[in-house]
Design an enzyme around this catalytic site. Structure first.
Site, PDB file in Angstrom:
ATOM      1  N   GLY A   1       0.979  -1.024  -0.148  1.00  0.00           N
ATOM      2  CA  GLY A   1      -0.203   0.047  -0.415  1.00  0.00           C
ATOM      3  C   GLY A   1       0.346   1.525   0.011  1.00  0.00           C
ATOM      4  O   GLY A   1       2.050   1.046   0.479  1.00  0.00           O
ATOM      5  N   CYS A   2       0.351   2.716  -0.593  1.00  0.00           N
ATOM      6  CA  CYS A   2       1.067   3.634  -0.587  1.00  0.00           C
ATOM      7  C   CYS A   2       1.968   3.876   0.565  1.00  0.00           C
ATOM      8  O   CYS A   2       2.295   4.350   1.365  1.00  0.00           O
ATOM      9  CB  CYS A   2       0.172   5.058  -1.019  1.00  0.00           C
ATOM     10  SG  CYS A   2      -0.964   5.107  -0.407  1.00  0.00           S
TER      11      CYS A   2
END
Length: 342
Positions: free
Chosen positions: A147-148
């Site tokens: 995930g970012c």
């Protein structure tokens, strides 16, 4: 390479899917063969993604996913819970499947049930969690990307834990732009504009992801307080992490750890940190595939900061890096290293 790599984008109407179309359309070794959208099948890409309407890719038609034919790579930018039910079919039509969603990031069943209940079940084979700077050349047929905010946190913490310099207790303050909520967000601009607000103080799903990844990568498990906040910008992630050094560790050890960890990473850059303007910031990374990392030490206290573009380095750009690595291409091919300024 003489033959182009054929690529399908599954879920091309979302923010990361749109960014992936843009990147792949300009990649000199890629043939963008297929773009899917469940809601917009039959429409031109440029009708659905206004930012692409003046490009050749904007003239392409989005199609139903069941029309997918054989490709070299399929990049899935689908909502959480969608890919597990169709992965067997997709993997039968693609030599490599790169998943940008969170379906397979967590291994512990209780954490999966808590954070990704729609993803539980389905595909039963282990799927590697792949971060390009820390993992070798992908050889598995399915990869899951971080995930970012998790990626930004890993870049900030990895050198400290790899070299055994940090005490386990770490506070992470992660801030993200509005595109991190996806194209379906219903938050009113009047609430977001000019406002910094709490997103989630406890229980964010990237916390177990970071714990799992750091344990796997370094052998050390952090005790994380992971809190997230919303920024009044369209894109970008800034993570600030705070903690204490273990006895005997010093500023020089920390700086050497970061320099060593990122000496050969084309897309993770260590900021010199001599002035506030030389530390990581959003404007130096947004629009690029670069993550910036900086660290400052005061006696036994450290602060690490990292920034990245959530849609590129935190999503579509990582997928292109995976493609480049699998096919033995220059890792930087098709990816920007500079942002716009100011």
């Amino acid at each position: 390479m003489t033959e182009r790599i054929t690529v399908a984008v599954l879920g091309g109407s979302g923010f990361i899917g749109a960014e992936l179309i843009r990147l792949l359309a300009g990649h000199p070794q890629v043939e963008l063969k297929f773009i899917s959208s469940a809601r917009h099948a039959g429409q031109r890409v440029g009708q659905v993604v206004p930012g692409l309407r003046n490009s050749a890719a904007g003239e392409r038609r989005m199609r139903s996913i069941d029309e997918l034919s054989k490709v070299d790579v399929a990049v899935a930018c689908l909502p959480n819970g969608t890919l597990p039910g169709i992965l067997e079919e997709v993997s039968g039509k693609a030599d490599l499947v790169v998943n940008v969603a969170g379906d397979f990031r967590l291994r512990e069943p209780g954490e999966v049930a808590k954070h990704y209940p729609e993803s539980a079940g389905g595909w039963r084979h282990p799927i590697p969690y792949w971060v390009p700077e820390f993992c070798g050349k992908p050889i598995e047929p399915v990869l899951n990307l971080p995930g970012c905010m998790a990626a930004a946190t890993l870049y900030a913490l990895y050198p400290l834990f790899r070299d055994g310099l940090a005490a386990p207790q770490v506070v992470v303050d992660a801030k993200t732009g509005s595109s991190g909520s996806g194209s379906g967000s219903v938050e009113h601009p009047a609430v977001r504009e000019g406002n910094v607000r709490v997103h989630k103080l406890h229980g964010h799903r990237h916390a177990p992801e970071v714990r799992q990844a750091l344990t796997d990568l370094t052998g050390h498990t952090p005790d994380l307080q992971f809190s997230t906040f919303s920024l009044p910008v369209a894109r970008g992630v800034m993570v600030a992490a705070y903690g204490r050094l273990l006895p005997g560790a010093e500023d020089g050890d920390v700086r050497r750890a970061y320099a060593k960890a990122y000496a050969d990473t084309p897309f993770v850059r260590v900021a010199n940190g001599r002035t506030p303007m030389s530390m990581p910031m959003l404007k130096t990374v947004v629009g690029s595939n670069v993550a910036e990392v900086g660290v400052a030490v005061d006696e036994d206290r450290w602060v690490a900061v990292s920034t990245l573009d959530n849609l590129i380095k935190g999503g579509a750009g990582q997928a292109v890096q995976a493609l480049n690595r699998v096919y033995g291409l220059d890792e930087r091919l098709g990816l920007a290293e500079a942002s716009g300024w100011p």
